[in-house]
Design a protein around this motif. Sequence first.
Motif, PDB file in Angstrom:
ATOM      1  N   PHE A  10     130.455  18.248-110.155  1.00 11.23           N
ATOM      2  CA  PHE A  10     130.414  17.185-111.160  1.00 11.23           C
ATOM      3  C   PHE A  10     131.041  17.769-112.411  1.00 11.23           C
ATOM      4  CE2 PHE A  10     128.919  14.517-114.511  1.00 11.23           C
ATOM      5  CZ  PHE A  10     128.555  13.294-113.965  1.00 11.23           C
ATOM      6  N   MET A  34     133.149  14.774-108.381  1.00  8.45           N
ATOM      7  CA  MET A  34     132.848  13.593-109.170  1.00  8.45           C
ATOM      8  C   MET A  34     133.352  13.872-110.584  1.00  8.45           C
ATOM      9  SD  MET A  34     131.680  10.513-109.461  1.00  8.45           S
ATOM     10  CE  MET A  34     130.487  10.094-108.178  1.00  8.45           C
ATOM     11  N   ALA A  36     133.856  12.802-114.475  1.00 12.43           N
ATOM     12  CA  ALA A  36     133.173  11.976-115.470  1.00 12.43           C
ATOM     13  C   ALA A  36     133.872  12.084-116.812  1.00 12.43           C
ATOM     14  CB  ALA A  36     131.717  12.419-115.607  1.00 12.43           C
ATOM     15  N   ARG A  44     139.290   7.501-113.933  1.00  9.48           N
ATOM     16  CA  ARG A  44     139.480   6.852-112.625  1.00  9.48           C
ATOM     17  C   ARG A  44     140.897   7.059-112.103  1.00  9.48           C
ATOM     18  NH1 ARG A  44     135.920   1.964-114.883  1.00  9.48           N
ATOM     19  NH2 ARG A  44     133.891   2.727-114.170  1.00  9.48           N
ATOM     20  N   ALA A  47     140.976  10.595-110.713  1.00 10.56           N
ATOM     21  CA  ALA A  47     140.246  10.658-109.439  1.00 10.56           C
ATOM     22  C   ALA A  47     141.038  10.004-108.315  1.00 10.56           C
ATOM     23  CB  ALA A  47     138.883   9.976-109.585  1.00 10.56           C
ATOM     24  N   ASP A  55     135.761  11.027-106.756  1.00 10.84           N
ATOM     25  CA  ASP A  55     135.328   9.747-107.304  1.00 10.84           C
ATOM     26  C   ASP A  55     135.165   9.925-108.800  1.00 10.84           C
ATOM     27  OD1 ASP A  55     134.558   7.113-107.479  1.00 10.84           O
ATOM     28  OD2 ASP A  55     133.065   7.252-105.870  1.00 10.84           O
ATOM     29  N   VAL A  57     133.226   8.406-112.662  1.00 15.84           N
ATOM     30  CA  VAL A  57     132.193   7.621-113.315  1.00 15.84           C
ATOM     31  C   VAL A  57     132.415   7.706-114.825  1.00 15.84           C
ATOM     32  CG1 VAL A  57     130.584   9.589-113.339  1.00 15.84           C
ATOM     33  CG2 VAL A  57     129.699   7.260-113.560  1.00 15.84           C
ATOM     34  N   THR A  74     126.384  10.113-107.934  1.00 16.96           N
ATOM     35  CA  THR A  74     126.935  11.301-107.271  1.00 16.96           C
ATOM     36  C   THR A  74     126.182  11.611-105.984  1.00 16.96           C
ATOM     37  OG1 THR A  74     127.588  12.212-109.418  1.00 16.96           O
ATOM     38  CG2 THR A  74     127.471  13.745-107.559  1.00 16.96           C
ATOM     39  N   ARG A  77     126.958   8.987-103.410  1.00 16.49           N
ATOM     40  CA  ARG A  77     128.339   9.078-102.895  1.00 16.49           C
ATOM     41  C   ARG A  77     128.551  10.280-102.004  1.00 16.49           C
ATOM     42  NH1 ARG A  77     132.787   9.825-101.154  1.00 16.49           N
ATOM     43  NH2 ARG A  77     134.805   9.311-102.124  1.00 16.49           N
TER      44      ARG A  77
END
Length: 275
Positions: A10, A34, A36, A44, A47, A55, A57, A74, A77
Amino acid sequence: MKKKKPQVFFITGAASGIGAATARLLASQGHAVMLADINAKGVRDVAASLGSNADAVALDITSPAAWEAALDLTYSRFGTLDVLVNNAAIVVTGNARDVPVAHHQRTININFMGPLTGSLATLERFRAQGHGHVVTVCSMVSFMPFPGIASYGASKQALRAFHHALAFEERNTGVDFTIVHPTATETPMLEQEERDDACGFAFLADPVSPEFVAETVVTAIRRKSIEVFMPPEQAKVIRSLGTDAPRMRKLYAQMEEIGRSAQHERRQSHNPNSH
């Protein structure tokens, strides 16, 4: 040699700069990521360029509720989380007297309280699962005060102190802690500092690329290093000088002249018509 299995990462501040470069490197190595950032579209887009194992967020790192929602997403997913990389930060440039108090406060909120909030939210889950790795992207200014970005340096000094204190408290929990201190890096933040005459100190050393920092961060994670400095050949001098205020004051004029000269050269190279 047995290949290490893919992990789930993350990363905050992942829409650009060091965060995006770190995400790209990890994804290229087969890890799940992930990404962020408060910049929802930017993160986005990054990603989406990394394939199905990444992904994104939107995240305000100063919000405990936003952290819980992002972490829930997270785990939903990817099924787990192995490594948190606290990377997001901002800089407000200018002499401290010229910066509104609200902007100093925002710097502290994002650069210090943001990683603090994320570390504590993630730590609760890492403790419950019996493993995890908290990684803090800090700065060499945590050792040396820089004129022109006074509250940025203050936020990073506070962040280093908190990171190590938390690591000491959690030393028997199975959670690992790593802190990395980049030098000046070619990011939008450095471009902002380039435009402000108060920030000449930021150009005392040649900047490195986000990719260089990303490689250093990923290597430190793999080795579970406790603390890593960049560039290593200059770190000892910087740390020593930064804690010697009388010596710094004696050298200030010379250091400022060197930095401002390099800053001026950068401006000229980016805009040959500027004066």
